[in-house]
Design a protein around this motif. Structure first.
Motif, mmCIF file in Angstrom:
data_model
loop_
_atom_site.group_PDB
_atom_site.id
_atom_site.type_symbol
_atom_site.label_atom_id
_atom_site.label_comp_id
_atom_site.label_asym_id
_atom_site.label_seq_id
_atom_site.Cartn_x
_atom_site.Cartn_y
_atom_site.Cartn_z
ATOM 1 N N THR A 24 0.819 -1.213 0.000
ATOM 2 C CA THR A 24 0.000 0.000 0.000
ATOM 3 C C THR A 24 0.850 1.258 0.000
ATOM 4 O OG1 THR A 24 -0.230 -0.091 2.410
ATOM 5 C CG2 THR A 24 -2.007 -1.066 1.100
ATOM 6 N N GLY A 25 2.078 1.186 0.471
ATOM 7 C CA GLY A 25 2.975 2.336 0.459
ATOM 8 C C GLY A 25 3.797 2.438 -0.804
ATOM 9 N N MET A 43 -3.249 -11.722 -3.084
ATOM 10 C CA MET A 43 -4.157 -12.227 -2.049
ATOM 11 C C MET A 43 -5.305 -13.059 -2.609
ATOM 12 S SD MET A 43 -3.020 -11.500 1.005
ATOM 13 C CE MET A 43 -1.578 -12.247 0.281
ATOM 14 N N TRP A 44 -5.442 -13.117 -3.920
ATOM 15 C CA TRP A 44 -6.392 -14.027 -4.559
ATOM 16 C C TRP A 44 -5.679 -15.298 -5.002
ATOM 17 C CZ3 TRP A 44 -11.142 -13.104 -3.532
ATOM 18 C CH2 TRP A 44 -11.607 -11.796 -3.386
ATOM 19 N N PHE A 45 -4.442 -15.486 -4.545
ATOM 20 C CA PHE A 45 -3.585 -16.616 -4.918
ATOM 21 C C PHE A 45 -3.327 -16.665 -6.418
ATOM 22 C CE2 PHE A 45 -5.158 -17.864 -0.757
ATOM 23 C CZ PHE A 45 -3.960 -18.164 -0.131
ATOM 24 N N PRO A 69 -1.029 -2.766 -7.638
ATOM 25 C CA PRO A 69 -1.905 -2.425 -8.763
ATOM 26 C C PRO A 69 -2.067 -0.916 -8.883
ATOM 27 C CG PRO A 69 -3.182 -3.328 -6.936
ATOM 28 C CD PRO A 69 -1.733 -3.466 -6.573
ATOM 29 N N GLY A 70 -2.106 -0.438 -10.117
ATOM 30 C CA GLY A 70 -2.320 0.981 -10.366
ATOM 31 C C GLY A 70 -1.104 1.867 -10.164
ATOM 32 N N TYR A 71 0.032 1.303 -9.804
ATOM 33 C CA TYR A 71 1.222 2.123 -9.572
ATOM 34 C C TYR A 71 1.713 2.667 -10.901
ATOM 35 C CZ TYR A 71 5.832 3.618 -8.116
ATOM 36 O OH TYR A 71 6.960 4.379 -7.866
ATOM 37 N N SER A 85 1.586 -7.137 -8.803
ATOM 38 C CA SER A 85 0.557 -7.768 -7.991
ATOM 39 C C SER A 85 -0.823 -7.239 -8.373
ATOM 40 C CB SER A 85 0.820 -7.490 -6.506
ATOM 41 O OG SER A 85 -0.183 -8.065 -5.711
ATOM 42 N N GLY A 86 -1.818 -8.102 -8.302
ATOM 43 C CA GLY A 86 -3.201 -7.692 -8.527
ATOM 44 C C GLY A 86 -3.864 -7.164 -7.273
ATOM 45 N N THR A 87 -3.177 -7.274 -6.115
ATOM 46 C CA THR A 87 -3.702 -6.778 -4.842
ATOM 47 C C THR A 87 -2.613 -5.979 -4.132
ATOM 48 O OG1 THR A 87 -3.054 -8.812 -3.697
ATOM 49 C CG2 THR A 87 -5.299 -8.732 -4.587
ATOM 50 N N HIS A 88 -2.994 -5.256 -3.094
ATOM 51 C CA HIS A 88 -2.029 -4.423 -2.369
ATOM 52 C C HIS A 88 -1.243 -5.189 -1.312
ATOM 53 C CE1 HIS A 88 -4.197 -1.129 -4.300
ATOM 54 N NE2 HIS A 88 -3.049 -0.504 -4.172
#
Length: 189
Positions: A24-25, A43-45, A69-71, A85-88
């Motif tokens: 997240t950072g 986190m969705w494996f 994601p979105g970076y 990654s697809g999650t934070h």
């Protein structure tokens, strides 16, 4: 289950570790140990990137840059194996193999080489002599986590700097990365 099974099962002659990296950072660098068989998943494996023997470092150990994601910020042109990654949050799962039927040398190798750091700290201090490492597995002589990144926020309960949780001394905990790393460290004792 028989010899035709297509999945790995846990066994007693392998050192396993599991942890979570909080993105997240922003992007985080994970330096992985040599002679391992590991994976980063979101986190969705969902697969992010392999490391160790099946990964681009081919078992030599490597520097992996995990991007949330979105970076859309700048990333280094070289020096890292990049996984998006697809999650934070990302999962790190590894199995490292025993040396001479003894888990201690393998656990010591993981402890001395596994490191998690903010990308800005690694790219600004390529020799790591003054980088603000979020987590480095402690040697046998030192069992403390740190140093945490300092930002100078007077109230550790606040998030005025926008860079995550703060320890009592105002140091960052990378939104849980250090707490996860403590769990990894404890499992390797």
């Amino acid at each position: 289950m028989d010899s035709q099974s297509l999945f790995l099962t846990a066994n007693a002659d392998t050192v396993y570790y599991l942890g979570f990296v909080d993105l997240t950072g922003g992007p985080m660098v994970v330096e992985t140990p040599p002679a391992s068989l590991g994976i980063f998943d979101d986190m969705w494996f969902q697969w992010i990137i392999d490391f160790g023997l099946p990964g681009p470092d081919r078992g030599a150990g490597g520097k992996y840059l995990l991007v949330p994601p979105g970076y859309d910020g700048a990333l280094p042109d070289s020096g890292f194996h990049v996984g998006r990654s697809g999650t934070h949050r990302a999962l790190i799962l590894d199995r490292s193999f025993l040396q001479d039927n003894d888990p201690k040398p393998t656990a010591d190798l993981v402890k001395s080489t596994l490191e998690i750091a903010f990308i800005a700290d690694v790219t600004n201090h390529s020799d790591h002599s003054s980088a603000a490492t979020v987590f480095r597995t402690p040697s046998a002589a030192s069992r403390s986590v740190g140093p945490a990144k300092r930002c100078g926020v007077a109230d550790p309960a606040s998030d005025q700097c926008g860079q995550g949780d703060h320890g009592e001394d105002g140091g960052h905990t990378a939104n849980g990365t250090v707490r996860s790393a403590i769990a990894v460290r404890s499992a390797l004792r």
